[in-house]
Design an enzyme around this catalytic site. Structure first.
Site, PDB file in Angstrom:
ATOM      1  N   ARG A 674       0.558  -0.821   0.097  1.00  0.00           N
ATOM      2  CA  ARG A 674      -0.069  -0.093  -0.216  1.00  0.00           C
ATOM      3  C   ARG A 674       0.381   1.033  -0.091  1.00  0.00           C
ATOM      4  NH1 ARG A 674      -4.651  -0.348   4.275  1.00  0.00           N
ATOM      5  NH2 ARG A 674      -3.161  -0.727   5.666  1.00  0.00           N
ATOM      6  N   ASP A 747       0.117   1.037   9.525  1.00  0.00           N
ATOM      7  CA  ASP A 747       0.722   1.965   8.422  1.00  0.00           C
ATOM      8  C   ASP A 747      -0.435   3.044   7.649  1.00  0.00           C
ATOM      9  OD1 ASP A 747      -1.562  -0.001   6.770  1.00  0.00           O
ATOM     10  OD2 ASP A 747      -0.125  -0.289   5.110  1.00  0.00           O
ATOM     11  N   ASP A 748      -1.883   2.846   7.999  1.00  0.00           N
ATOM     12  CA  ASP A 748      -3.160   3.349   8.092  1.00  0.00           C
ATOM     13  C   ASP A 748      -3.384   3.930   8.930  1.00  0.00           C
ATOM     14  OD1 ASP A 748      -4.116   1.520   8.840  1.00  0.00           O
ATOM     15  OD2 ASP A 748      -5.823   0.712   8.326  1.00  0.00           O
ATOM     16  N   ASP A 835      -1.736  -8.663  18.028  1.00  0.00           N
ATOM     17  CA  ASP A 835      -2.074  -7.489  19.029  1.00  0.00           C
ATOM     18  C   ASP A 835      -1.966  -8.108  20.311  1.00  0.00           C
ATOM     19  OD1 ASP A 835      -4.348  -8.245  17.702  1.00  0.00           O
ATOM     20  OD2 ASP A 835      -4.560  -6.637  17.692  1.00  0.00           O
TER      21      ASP A 835
END
Length: 921
Positions: A674, A747-748, A835
């Site tokens: 991305r 990254d977002d 996570d």
């Protein structure tokens, strides 16, 4: 006829008798008069008109103007003339305005020129001041270094002096029974800076190697190949190791033959000093064949010792090697809850030979008190335990006769009954597991007792050892009273009362500690071998080798595109978030206490340490001293951070505060194909204070586009290539991470700079916890009797997503190298739950919940491409992950919390002349 008329005219007459001269005269007069009239008209009339036009208009009376010019209104009566007039007036006005503006600009230019001159002078003065300040700082730093050199002189590493090959000058002890480190160990072969090199003999090179158990031998060799301390250079070795057991009965060599083979080892050096003889047992009936062998000054590590054979602080009691070539199956291990099980305690065993028959005489309790041979308490133990079973106050199971043939055992030792699987099924139903030590107190530990201890810890039954004289495995470095009850045999009548009086919290704590001891020191051959080496290394006070870091393979990339600053990310009002670092990145201070901690923490149990070091020593690499640099890679360590000199208002904003005023963090960003989203996220980091560098974990096998231009954000951007697409790569301890603080971010993810800075400040006050933004929690599903993952808004949470969270690099090592491999395998299987796994790990180690900052519940960008979390199966997989992780850990380690952190002066009313700290909602 025509010709006749023409002739008459030429002759001056008309007709025959005309008057030619009269005609000629009249004709001339008419021409002259006409010429004169034209002359008057063409000359004098313009002169008269000009005269009146220039003189008559001077009259005062406007009404008398006859030839003067008319007014504009009179002349502009025609429509197109009026348009022209309007255009003329408009142009005239614009010209006047432009002239006025020109004069104003000239005035401003003059003023700005004056200011420029003043600024130039100020810059010159500032440069002079800056140069002076740099000189002062340089002098101050030089003076500081001189003072530090005077007070703490930096010592160079000593030159290693190798001893002579024969070591002829080494003093001899009076007896091998009196061997201790100070008189039977050559410290000259093990300098502090040597790194603890260990040489391992190849058993196949010697005759007794053919008698070794194949599984023991294969597991030992596999462990040796991967150990960081093993060296092939015997000349520099500190310790020499030889594996002599477990031996197979039919081909076992005679004691004299084995003794000769040991003494013929090439580096035995007459007495075997600095040698370690390892005799591992895989079965409970392993014999103590080394008892009749002269081992000189060599150390012995085995599971069976007599008191005349065992040398405290020199020899090592090891655990049996049950899982020789296999990893434990966590799905078969019972959970740690519920605390109480079906049976309060259980015991199965049969004594083949009593103490009376062993000693060939009868001793009384009075004779034992007088110092004679010990009395046989086993009869009293049998009577008492049967009475407890018959009382039916609690469910207990005691059997003193095996249903099948009992296992072979040493004299006065309680033999094991049945097969291993049957014994484990009974222990899974038992809260406590009784372990009765041999009746002969001269037998300080036996393979049978060690096997009972191993099985009890494996399934969570709390060991109750009857016999305080026993030497449990690794007893000089493990506090067994935190995981087991060691009770003298004379107190057998009080055992029932004691076991019933223990609270559930204490039971769970002991069971959890026992599970840790089993996983860390007992479960695999790697753990057993590493523990033995760690004990020796700790005894001689050599620091552990640092745990390895992942080498970052950088992907070349072009940078240079000036990064802008997103107004939404950097709009912090009047807040001064801190200085943007203009100097080279500042790494966290190195961990410099290796030598002192090695000496200080020899007998300190990691799990009992107070303060921020109260962590779980969960490592198969070097499990004795987790406080050493082996866990901290480059040497960074925990430092508890309290309040500081930050003050309030602008002083607080301009300084980090705390006891370490200067510190930076590293951003680790995981991405997968991305590029546009990644570039936008990197640009948002431009101008972020205290940012050391950005490590982009490129999780795709496809390299970035060659023409991709990476933004220049003022700090290095390291693009790391991974071996495979795995979410576990997010938590690899990359060697490029030089700070203790790691900001893991997707990254977002959209985070403002003030949010990041506040999270960093909070983490510095709670360095052993996860500090982040989006919170989640777990819940118990009553209908399905399982755990659920929940992301709804709630008043409590138990997890903070690592897509936007701070954590210590310490946990990256534990996650990647220490946490059970089964958890990482499940993360790879589902491409999910990394996570959750990190939250499980940290909560398991610290027994504390994570910390949430700010009111933000999500951090995704609205226009980014669809992420994995948007898939319908995402939540179903996370439900499965939580339940699987609970099985691996044996209990639910996540803890709930009902608060989030805001700054001290959050929403506090202050006078207008005071500046608030941070304004977070």
């Amino acid at each position: 006829e025509l010709m006749t008329g023409y002739t008459m005219l030429r002759n001056g007459g008309v007709g025959n008798g005309g008057q030619p001269w009269v005609l000629r005269w009249s004709s001339r007069i008419r021409l002259t008069w006409l010429s004169f009239t034209l002359f008057i008209i063409l000359v004098f009339f313009p002169l008269i008109a000009h005269y009146y036009l220039t003189t008559i208009d001077d009259a005062d009376d406007a009404g008398k103007r006859i030839f003067g010019p008319r007014t504009g209104n009179e002349l502009c009566e025609v429509k197109h003339v009026q348009d022209l007039c309007r255009i003329r007036e408009s142009v005239s006005e614009e010209l006047l305005q432009l002239e006025a503006k020109r004069q104003e600009l000239n005035s401003e230019i003059a003023k700005l020129n004056l200011k420029i001159e003043a600024c130039k002078k100020s810059i010159e003065n500032a440069k002079q001041d800056l140069l002076q300040l740099k000189n002062v700082i340089s002098q101050t730093e030089h003076s500081y270094k001189e003072l530090m050199a005077q007070n703490q002189p930096k010592l160079s590493l000593p030159i290693r002096l190798l001893p002579d090959k024969d070591d002829a000058t080494f003093p001899l002890p009076k007896s091998n029974r009196n061997c201790r480190l100070h008189n039977c160990f050559d410290y000259s072969r093990c300098p502090l800076t040597s790194g603890f090199p260990v040489y391992v003999y190849n058993s196949d090179d010697y005759p007794f190697g053919s008698s070794l158990d194949p599984l023991i031998k294969q597991a030992f060799e596999a462990t040796v190949r991967t150990n960081v301390y093993v060296t092939e250079n015997a000349n520099i070795a500190c310790v020499y190791i030889i594996l002599v057991g477990e031996m197979q009965e039919p081909v076992m060599p005679k004691p004299t033959e084995l003794e000769q083979q040991l003494h013929s080892l090439p580096y035995w050096r007459t007495d075997g000093h600095n040698h370690l003889i390892i005799n591992l047992s895989r079965k409970s009936e392993t014999q103590n064949f080394i008892y009749n062998i002269s081992t000189g000054r060599a150390m012995i590590a085995q599971s069976t010792f007599y008191d005349v054979q065992y040398r405290p602080g020199f020899d090592i009691v090891v655990s049996p090697l049950v899982h020789a070539m296999s990893e434990p199956n966590f799905l078969e291990i019972p959970p740690q809850v519920p605390v109480k099980r079906k049976y309060l305690f259980s015991f199965q065993g049969e004594k083949i030979e009593s103490l009376r028959s062993s000693l060939q005489e009868v001793r009384s309790f009075e004779e034992e008190i007088e110092g004679n041979a010990p009395a046989d308490y086993d009869d009293r133990i049998i009577t008492t335990l049967k009475a407890v079973q018959d009382s039916k106050l609690d469910f207990v199971l005691v059997e003193f006769t095996c249903k099948n043939q009992p296992k072979a055992s040493l004299p006065t030792e309680w033999a094991l009954c049945g097969e291993r699987d049957d014994r484990l099924e009974l222990l899974k139903l038992s809260t406590f597991a009784l372990i009765i030590t041999p009746g002969d107190t001269r037998l300080v530990i036996s393979a049978g007792c060690a096997m009972r201890l191993f099985e009890a810890l494996e399934v969570g039954a709390i060991p109750v050892v009857l016999g305080e004289q026993v030497q449990l495995p690794y007893n000089d470095v493990i506090r067994w009273n935190e995981a087991a009850l060691i009770i003298p045999k004379p107190r057998i009548t009080e055992v029932h009362f004691l076991l019933r009086s223990i609270s559930d919290n204490d039971l769970l704590a002991m069971r959890r500690q026992g599970r840790f001891l089993w996983e860390t020191y007992f479960s695999t051959s790697d753990n057993v071998f590493s523990t033995v080496l760690a004990i020796i290394r700790t005894r001689i006070q050599i620091p552990a080798a640092p745990i390895r870091e992942e080498t970052a393979v950088e992907i070349p990339h072009r940078s240079g595109k000036a990064a802008g600053t997103d107004p939404n990310m950097a709009d912090n009002g009047d807040l001064d978030l801190g200085p943007v670092e203009t100097e080279p990145p500042y790494a966290s201070p190195k961990y410099l206490r290796n030598f002192t901690l090695t000496a200080m923490d020899i007998y300190r149990n990691w799990n009992s340490a107070p303060g921020p070091f109260h962590l779980f020593p969960y490592t198969p690499f070097d499990p004795i001293l987790p406080s050493e640099a082996k866990f901290l890679g480059s040497g960074t360590g925990f430092r508890p951070i309290g309040g500081g000199a930050g003050g309030s208002g602008k002083e607080f904003q301009a300084a980090l505060g705390g006891n370490v005023p200067r510190e930076q963090f590293t951003v680790v960003m995981l991405t997968y194909e991305r590029e546009e989203v990644l570039m936008n996220s990197l640009e948002r980091l431009n101008g972020l204070p205290y940012l050391n560098k950005v490590v982009v974990v490129w999780n795709s096998p496809k390299l970035p586009s060659e023409d991709l231009l990476w933004p220049d954000i003022g700090v290095p951007i390291m693009v790391v290539r991974t071996e495979k697409n795995s979410l576990n790569n997010r938590f690899l301890p990359w060697d490029e991470i030089e700070t203790e603080a790691i900001l893991s971010i997707d990254d977002d993810a959209h985070l403002r700079h003030d949010e990041i800075m506040f999270g960093f400040r909070v983490w510095r006050e709670a360095r052993d916890r996860i500090v982040g933004f989006p919170g989640r929690y777990h819940a118990w599903d009553i209908p399905h009797q399982s755990w659920l993952y929940n992301s709804n808004y709630s008043c409590e949470l138990s997890m903070v997503l690592t897509g936007a969270a701070f954590f210590h690099k310490y946990y990256a090592y534990l996650y990647s190298y220490v946490m059970p491999q089964a958890i990482r395998d499940m993360v790879d299987e589902y491409i999910n739950c990394e996570d959750i796994a990190m939250n499980f790990l940290v909560s398991h180690l610290t027994r504390k919940p994570p910390i949430k900052v700010t009111s933000r519940w999500t951090f995704r960008c609205p226009g980014c491409p669809q992420a994995l979390s948007h898939d319908d199966s995402h939540f179903h997989e996370r439900h499965k992950c939580i339940n699987f992780f609970v099985k691996v850990y044996g209990y639910m380690p996540l803890l709930y919390t009902q608060f989030r952190v805001d700054s001290v002066l959050f929403k506090t009313r202050l006078p207008h002349d005071k500046t608030k700290c941070f304004k977070f909602i």
